[in-house]
Design an enzyme around this catalytic site. Sequence first.
Site, PDB file in Angstrom:
ATOM      1  N   HIS A   9       0.815  -1.216   0.000  1.00  0.00           N
ATOM      2  CA  HIS A   9       0.000   0.000   0.000  1.00  0.00           C
ATOM      3  C   HIS A   9       0.850   1.269   0.000  1.00  0.00           C
ATOM      4  O   HIS A   9       2.047   1.254   0.338  1.00  0.00           O
ATOM      5  CB  HIS A   9      -0.913   0.007   1.235  1.00  0.00           C
ATOM      6  CG  HIS A   9      -0.145  -0.001   2.525  1.00  0.00           C
ATOM      7  ND1 HIS A   9       0.420   1.133   3.070  1.00  0.00           N
ATOM      8  CD2 HIS A   9       0.177  -1.016   3.372  1.00  0.00           C
ATOM      9  CE1 HIS A   9       1.038   0.832   4.197  1.00  0.00           C
ATOM     10  NE2 HIS A   9       0.909  -0.473   4.407  1.00  0.00           N
ATOM     11  N   GLU A  82      -1.971  -6.983   7.330  1.00  0.00           N
ATOM     12  CA  GLU A  82      -0.629  -6.937   7.895  1.00  0.00           C
ATOM     13  C   GLU A  82      -0.562  -7.815   9.142  1.00  0.00           C
ATOM     14  O   GLU A  82      -1.586  -8.161   9.746  1.00  0.00           O
ATOM     15  CB  GLU A  82      -0.281  -5.481   8.248  1.00  0.00           C
ATOM     16  CG  GLU A  82       1.104  -5.265   8.829  1.00  0.00           C
ATOM     17  CD  GLU A  82       2.241  -5.739   7.936  1.00  0.00           C
ATOM     18  OE1 GLU A  82       2.387  -6.974   7.770  1.00  0.00           O
ATOM     19  OE2 GLU A  82       2.991  -4.878   7.424  1.00  0.00           O
TER      20      GLU A  82
END
Length: 199
Positions: A9, A82
């Site tokens: 990202h 994550e």
Amino acid sequence: MTLLVLWRHGQTEWNAAHRIQGQTDTPLSAVGMAQAMESAPRLLALKPTVLIASDLTRAATTARALVDVSGLPVTYDPRLRERSFGEWEGHTHAEATERWPESFARWRRGEEVDDAGVEEIDSVAKRMHAALQEAVDGAEPDAVIVAATHGAAARFATVRLLGWPMALAPTLGALRNCHATHLRRDPLRGWMLEAHNVA
């Protein structure tokens, strides 16, 4: 051969401040939005056929930049999140070093952490591998699959797919914001690392 692109990202304010995010749902910063919009056309040149993404806002927003230029539908999968950093989340690296000196030092060396509620490396690798393998198995043989995900998660997934010992994960180096790791699956040889930290 299938091409799998693990796309980290764009930048968040927490990234810029060296603040540990993990699964805390932080948005992209203005810099991160620009990074996503700049990298999307480069990914489009790979002719992606499948787009999947972590459901955390920073990865989902990054994926939408590719949706905007490709028209591809995106599937959100929480397994692409994550690594959870438990009690560390929200703290800067300096603060974590002060509060958890031994375990934070182990993390910086790429070793396992067994306190503060930090998710085990094997847990991250297994859920990432399952999500990515599911996407590959459901796609055409020559698919180009883009997965908008996160730095540590992408690293552990790469090591797991390549069949390397997890102790080698730190040798890959940190995946920078809106950079990618390219893996290609040969029908006979399996997964091969094609590129890492591609802008």
